[in-house]
Scaffold this motif. Sequence first.
Motif, PDB file in Angstrom:
ATOM      1  N   ASP A 146       0.810  -1.228   0.000  1.00  0.00           N
ATOM      2  CA  ASP A 146       0.000   0.000   0.000  1.00  0.00           C
ATOM      3  C   ASP A 146       0.833   1.263   0.000  1.00  0.00           C
ATOM      4  O   ASP A 146       0.467   2.258  -0.611  1.00  0.00           O
ATOM      5  CB  ASP A 146      -0.919   0.025   1.234  1.00  0.00           C
ATOM      6  N   HIS A 147       1.948   1.243   0.739  1.00  0.00           N
ATOM      7  CA  HIS A 147       2.668   2.505   0.965  1.00  0.00           C
ATOM      8  C   HIS A 147       4.082   2.484   0.415  1.00  0.00           C
ATOM      9  O   HIS A 147       4.784   3.483   0.531  1.00  0.00           O
ATOM     10  CB  HIS A 147       2.705   2.816   2.462  1.00  0.00           C
ATOM     11  N   GLY A 148       4.511   1.357  -0.130  1.00  0.00           N
ATOM     12  CA  GLY A 148       5.863   1.283  -0.678  1.00  0.00           C
ATOM     13  C   GLY A 148       6.804   0.618   0.293  1.00  0.00           C
ATOM     14  O   GLY A 148       6.747   0.856   1.495  1.00  0.00           O
ATOM     15  N   ARG A 149       7.655  -0.227  -0.282  1.00  0.00           N
ATOM     16  CA  ARG A 149       8.573  -1.002   0.545  1.00  0.00           C
ATOM     17  C   ARG A 149       9.520  -0.094   1.328  1.00  0.00           C
ATOM     18  O   ARG A 149       9.772  -0.293   2.505  1.00  0.00           O
ATOM     19  CB  ARG A 149       9.381  -1.931  -0.372  1.00  0.00           C
ATOM     20  N   LEU A 150      10.049   0.944   0.665  1.00  0.00           N
ATOM     21  CA  LEU A 150      11.022   1.814   1.321  1.00  0.00           C
ATOM     22  C   LEU A 150      10.404   2.615   2.451  1.00  0.00           C
ATOM     23  O   LEU A 150      11.015   2.827   3.492  1.00  0.00           O
ATOM     24  CB  LEU A 150      11.658   2.754   0.294  1.00  0.00           C
ATOM     25  N   GLU A 151       9.176   3.034   2.220  1.00  0.00           N
ATOM     26  CA  GLU A 151       8.466   3.808   3.237  1.00  0.00           C
ATOM     27  C   GLU A 151       8.303   2.971   4.511  1.00  0.00           C
ATOM     28  O   GLU A 151       8.553   3.431   5.618  1.00  0.00           O
ATOM     29  CB  GLU A 151       7.097   4.207   2.662  1.00  0.00           C
ATOM     30  N   VAL A 152       7.896   1.719   4.329  1.00  0.00           N
ATOM     31  CA  VAL A 152       7.698   0.837   5.481  1.00  0.00           C
ATOM     32  C   VAL A 152       9.045   0.532   6.129  1.00  0.00           C
ATOM     33  O   VAL A 152       9.186   0.546   7.352  1.00  0.00           O
ATOM     34  CB  VAL A 152       6.985  -0.462   5.052  1.00  0.00           C
ATOM     35  N   GLU A 153      10.054   0.300   5.298  1.00  0.00           N
ATOM     36  CA  GLU A 153      11.373   0.005   5.851  1.00  0.00           C
ATOM     37  C   GLU A 153      11.902   1.176   6.668  1.00  0.00           C
ATOM     38  O   GLU A 153      12.450   1.004   7.757  1.00  0.00           O
ATOM     39  CB  GLU A 153      12.354  -0.310   4.712  1.00  0.00           C
ATOM     40  N   ARG A 154      11.717   2.374   6.159  1.00  0.00           N
ATOM     41  CA  ARG A 154      12.198   3.561   6.853  1.00  0.00           C
ATOM     42  C   ARG A 154      11.521   3.688   8.219  1.00  0.00           C
ATOM     43  O   ARG A 154      12.138   4.032   9.219  1.00  0.00           O
ATOM     44  CB  ARG A 154      11.883   4.805   6.008  1.00  0.00           C
ATOM     45  N   PHE A 155      10.234   3.382   8.247  1.00  0.00           N
ATOM     46  CA  PHE A 155       9.536   3.473   9.528  1.00  0.00           C
ATOM     47  C   PHE A 155       9.996   2.365  10.474  1.00  0.00           C
ATOM     48  O   PHE A 155      10.214   2.600  11.663  1.00  0.00           O
ATOM     49  CB  PHE A 155       8.022   3.422   9.295  1.00  0.00           C
ATOM     50  N   LEU A 156      10.170   1.174   9.940  1.00  0.00           N
ATOM     51  CA  LEU A 156      10.669   0.076  10.783  1.00  0.00           C
ATOM     52  C   LEU A 156      12.070   0.377  11.324  1.00  0.00           C
ATOM     53  O   LEU A 156      12.380   0.074  12.473  1.00  0.00           O
ATOM     54  CB  LEU A 156      10.698  -1.226   9.982  1.00  0.00           C
TER      55      LEU A 156
END
Lengths: 474, 383
Positions: A146-156
Amino acid sequence: MSMSINDDELAKLERGIEQAWDLAIAKGFDPFPVNFEVVPATIMYEFGAYGLPGRFSHWTRGKAFYRMKTSYDFGLSKIYELVINTNPSYAFLLENNSVLENTFVAAHVFGHTHFFKHNAYFAHTARNMVDRVSASADRIHKYEFDHGRLEVERFLDAVLAIEEHVDYFTRIKPDSSDPQESSKPLTTPYDDLWDMEQRRKERATEERPATRKIPAEPTKDILLFMAEHAPHLEDWQRDILLIVREEMLYFVPQMQTKIMNEGFASIAHSRIMRDMDLDEGDFMRFATLHTGVLAPSRTHLNPYHLGFTILEDIERRWNAPTAEQIAHGMRPNQGWEKILEVVETENDVSFLRNHLTEELIKDLDLYLYRKEGDEYVIVEKDWRKVRDGIVAQMTNFGYPYLVIDDADYHRNSELYIKHLFEGQEMDLSYAEKTLHYVYQIWGRATHLETVFDGKRVLLSFDGTRNTRQALEES
Amino acid sequence: MNVSRHDWSLHRKGSIDQQRHKEKVRDAIKKNLADIVSEESIIMSDGQRQIRIPIRSLDQYRFRFDPGRQQQAGQGNGKSKVGDVVARDPQPGKGNGEGEAGEEPGEEYYEAEVGLDELAQLIFEDLSLPNLEEKHQAELETETVRFTDVRKKGPMSNLDKKRTIMENMKRNAASGTPGFHDLQTDDLRFKVWEPTVRYESNAVVIAMMDVSGSMGDFEKYIARSFYFWMVRFLRTKYNNVKIVFISHHTEAKEVTEEEFFHRGESGGTQVSSAYELALEIIKQRFPPQDWNIYPFHFSDGDNLPWDNDRCVQLVNELMQQCNIFGYGEIREGHYRSPSTLMSAYAKIQDQKFISVTISDKREVYPALRKFFTARGDAVPKAP
């Protein structure tokens, strides 16, 4: 490629494990039953790196996996077993270990599953954690879509940087922040509904205090607080905060009881294996394994060795109390019962404080050392200080104890975190970089108060730069 | 209690996340090229294919205790006492004396292992050869063998079977009995080779360095880092790259690589001596019509004042024969103004002349970029 276990060996292993189980029961262990699975090394190291099978993906786990696996490939280290705290428990064995090694490991595992079943700190862990982590992994995977792999990774990246900061004592705290309300006697569970209207009016007329602090009490649960109160997060981000928190809470009891748990499992494997039908060669191999696992180190405490030694010492002392102790009511031959009691009620901090005695510290030749230049030098041999130093290391499983003191600092929704200083100084340059992550989640300026060189200092990050300032003595 | 086995052969989660970690390492390397280019472990790695480079930005930062100030527990053999040393930090490689020990407590960093070739690829990704006259220059000829013709006589090992069969079938068809049969000597065809000329590109780097008393370890290290990458870069563009080392103080001489980087001399500096020797070597061994010539000179600029005009004149002479002329002035610290030599060179207008001043290890990478950028284009910004 790998020397996988064959059917004959598997049958032999099964028989060995049955025998080990019978011996465990006969010796007074009460473990959860265990489903064993033999897996290839890659899988074992993956589970080791992720902590649980099926957990969500992140590059830091890939890094850990690579490191563990490389170290295994080079023959530098080896994970023997991985147990999952469920009922029945699951344990993974390495497929290219010998049958003897795996029997040894199974005996060790029965010690762990006894510990999981009886220790108070495990009483509240989710026993269906494998299912839960894979459900969470699925949700995170969906967020990536939904939000992009990098976006989720950055938040994680940001959340994992502060994953240790959860409150594992939430269960023993009163939930309500307003003790007056909950102290009103109720006659039926629904009475409070009738006067909701009344109470709303009361509340409206009440003078709100000019400075109502948020949170009312300093909170240790930084992940939970941010999930609930961070002003700008989206729902998926709050979910990730809660997922990481839930998984950390699952691991906390293991981190809190590492020494006891490994010590008790070592008692289990040593006593069970001693009575197994082993030929002379296998017995020698078992003894070599046992010595290897329990080998002490000059630069760290081997939890297997320390836990094992303390537990055996407890057993010895409670089996043969001194005349004085008998006069105080102790009965002889209570050693095993005492071990079981300790296993049931304590964690590492209390275990060391209560049972790491002067005699043991001297016998084991324990010391404290620190870095001086490029050398690591012994600085403390006094038994009390050594014990207290070890206990201090264990406190909050070795991480600084941080609380959110104010979430509306400067009346500007800035986050004020306080380090409850207990004598150990924080790594300031790491702290400053970690503040960037806190800022990323909180979305407003973040501050950390700690003590360095005897002075109170405030580290801040406002989204563009880090500052350090000295605080006046309070 | 049961023991089971499953098929895990399709399970890849760990490897996939590991791949992502590798990608991040690559990105981090790209972002830190300025530091990495002058990393001692690489420059001194004499031919090792795998190198370890520190990457600070891949640390997993968290709130932690200061490892430099923390007390840890350990266990002795029964005879330990206060003051005993239980462990030592691994000694950093020789040379590098900067960075006070204990200045930055607990500085740890992630070390990534990368191949030298992979690293070189990242460094050279957007570098190119200065777009000068190289296209017009003749390339060196080398002989090579190509089969070019077919004849009726030859050794059996060179028999052209396909043509032989066709000749046989043609002859049989003409005589009214089509098909492949009745092979005769007359049908045989042989492949014949001819020596041909292949053009090979050659480049020579003429590495010149001031070894007078004023050039210290730092200056030599900078020059060494620069040449290390320069040679590697030229090898990606030319088949054959040679390097000639000339060291000079008041006199110049051709030396071995070992001598070039390690031998120190004392005394004054007369730069023109090196340029004269370079011209001589070009004349004798590297005719400009066959060679792409890259003279580079590193100095601290403390030249004998009356020699500067002569130097400018010789540089002009060199530029007529070379692809580019590079002058690097290494001045530790920013406190000094440009040298008289640099001031003299400021007058040179030729596009082939490139000069840089390096006063810090980090500036080696920008210097490389400045030298190896197509002229006329803007210097690409470092990523």
